[in-house]
Design a protein around this motif. Sequence first.
Motif, short mmCIF file in Angstrom:
data_model
loop_
_atom_site.label_atom_id
_atom_site.label_comp_id
_atom_site.label_asym_id
_atom_site.label_seq_id
_atom_site.Cartn_x
_atom_site.Cartn_y
_atom_site.Cartn_z
N LEU A 97 19.73 13.78 -2.18
CA LEU A 97 20.71 13.01 -2.95
C LEU A 97 20.41 13.13 -4.44
O LEU A 97 19.30 12.86 -4.89
N ALA A 98 21.41 13.54 -5.20
CA ALA A 98 21.25 13.74 -6.64
C ALA A 98 22.16 12.80 -7.42
O ALA A 98 23.13 12.28 -6.87
N PRO A 99 21.86 12.56 -8.70
CA PRO A 99 22.71 11.69 -9.52
C PRO A 99 24.17 12.11 -9.51
O PRO A 99 25.07 11.26 -9.54
N GLU A 100 24.41 13.44 -9.44
CA GLU A 100 25.79 13.95 -9.44
C GLU A 100 26.56 13.46 -8.21
O GLU A 100 27.75 13.13 -8.30
N LEU A 115 24.29 -1.42 -6.36
CA LEU A 115 23.10 -2.27 -6.21
C LEU A 115 22.46 -2.10 -4.83
O LEU A 115 21.24 -2.05 -4.70
N ARG A 116 23.30 -2.00 -3.79
CA ARG A 116 22.78 -1.83 -2.43
C ARG A 116 22.11 -0.47 -2.28
O ARG A 116 21.06 -0.34 -1.65
N LEU A 117 22.74 0.56 -2.85
CA LEU A 117 22.17 1.90 -2.78
C LEU A 117 20.84 1.96 -3.54
O LEU A 117 19.87 2.56 -3.08
N SER A 118 20.79 1.30 -4.68
CA SER A 118 19.57 1.26 -5.48
C SER A 118 18.43 0.61 -4.70
O SER A 118 17.29 1.10 -4.68
N LYS A 119 18.73 -0.48 -4.03
CA LYS A 119 17.73 -1.19 -3.24
C LYS A 119 17.22 -0.32 -2.09
O LYS A 119 16.02 -0.25 -1.82
N ALA A 120 18.16 0.37 -1.43
CA ALA A 120 17.78 1.23 -0.31
C ALA A 120 16.93 2.40 -0.77
O ALA A 120 15.93 2.76 -0.11
N LEU A 121 17.28 2.99 -1.91
CA LEU A 121 16.53 4.14 -2.43
C LEU A 121 15.14 3.72 -2.92
O LEU A 121 14.18 4.48 -2.79
N ASN A 122 15.03 2.53 -3.47
CA ASN A 122 13.71 2.03 -3.86
C ASN A 122 12.81 1.84 -2.64
O ASN A 122 11.61 2.10 -2.69
N TYR A 123 13.42 1.39 -1.56
CA TYR A 123 12.69 1.23 -0.30
C TYR A 123 12.24 2.60 0.23
O TYR A 123 11.10 2.76 0.70
N ALA A 124 13.14 3.59 0.13
CA ALA A 124 12.80 4.95 0.57
C ALA A 124 11.67 5.53 -0.27
O ALA A 124 10.80 6.25 0.24
N ARG A 164 18.32 6.16 -10.90
CA ARG A 164 17.83 5.82 -12.25
C ARG A 164 18.59 6.58 -13.33
O ARG A 164 18.63 6.16 -14.48
N PHE A 165 19.19 7.69 -12.93
CA PHE A 165 19.90 8.52 -13.90
C PHE A 165 21.42 8.36 -13.79
O PHE A 165 22.18 9.16 -14.31
N VAL A 166 21.83 7.31 -13.09
CA VAL A 166 23.26 7.02 -12.92
C VAL A 166 23.58 5.73 -13.67
O VAL A 166 22.86 4.74 -13.56
#
Length: 302
Positions: A25-28, A52-61, A73-75
């Motif tokens: 998964l990329a910022p694009e 916000l939900r995607l950010s939380k999930a990616l931080n968990y990953a 972080r770049f979005v």
Amino acid sequence: APLSSISFDRSSLIRRFPMVKINKLAPEHINKTWGRMLKEGHSATLIEHCHLRLSKALNYALKRNLIASNPIRFVTKPKVETIEIRPLSSEQEWDQEKQRWASEIDRVLEVAEGTEYYSFIHTALHTGMRRNELLGLWWKDINLDEAVLHLNRSIHRTGGKTLYQPPKTKAGRRAIDLTPSSAIMLRELKEKQKMNGLFYGYKVTENSPVFIRTTGEPLLPTTVTHGFKKIVRKLGLDSVRFHDLRHTHATVMLLQGVHPKVVQERLGHAKISTTMDLYSHVMPSMQKDAVKRFEIALETHK
């Protein structure tokens, strides 16, 4: 690992990235997805929630070493534009066409009368409840003898299905005292539904939704929104949204001198600061009234 291996509370978010593995998964991808959702007509508020939900999930990953870095972080987070509150006025104005005094509230209720939305609009104005909270009401939630209703759930539409869910906060689960006119209207509505049920072949029980169509089918959120829009457009009040009925309830109460804490409890706000911030436009009028009362109090002691 596929993106779906990380749990989300909105299944629709997973479907936005069906072919993308989480470590690819990329910022694009994210920017294009948010842009596509905007073009599809989704609100900026929903997109912010997804972000916000995607950010939380990616931080968990990231913590689980499923990804080397978090692309979000770049979005740039979608910007939610503040929608201006447009409460209906309770001030009586001269209606030249009908040669009488009437407020915007009176006019909206008058046009709504005779439609399937009258009781819904009336209750929204008299309780300050949200649209989906009203649609989640069952008859067992209302004590007509005591003139009080208990809010225990709201509805959520997903995939063409209606789901019932509890309030998100402790303050959201609340008791709301009914005005006398609201209690009378709801009692009449229940009796009317029982009569309609005999004709259309449905039964009204304590577990039945309070707000339904004449034929017994449940009212849907979008149906209510569109029906209300037709009503206000007839009056030239195009900028008024259904949610503004909630703002109308709060504004009228505050202007009548009701304590903000009471308004907060009726609306189900977790913090009184939310109520104060939302209705700051009412505060100048309240302050002027308070100054007059202060002056009168001092005068009585002379």
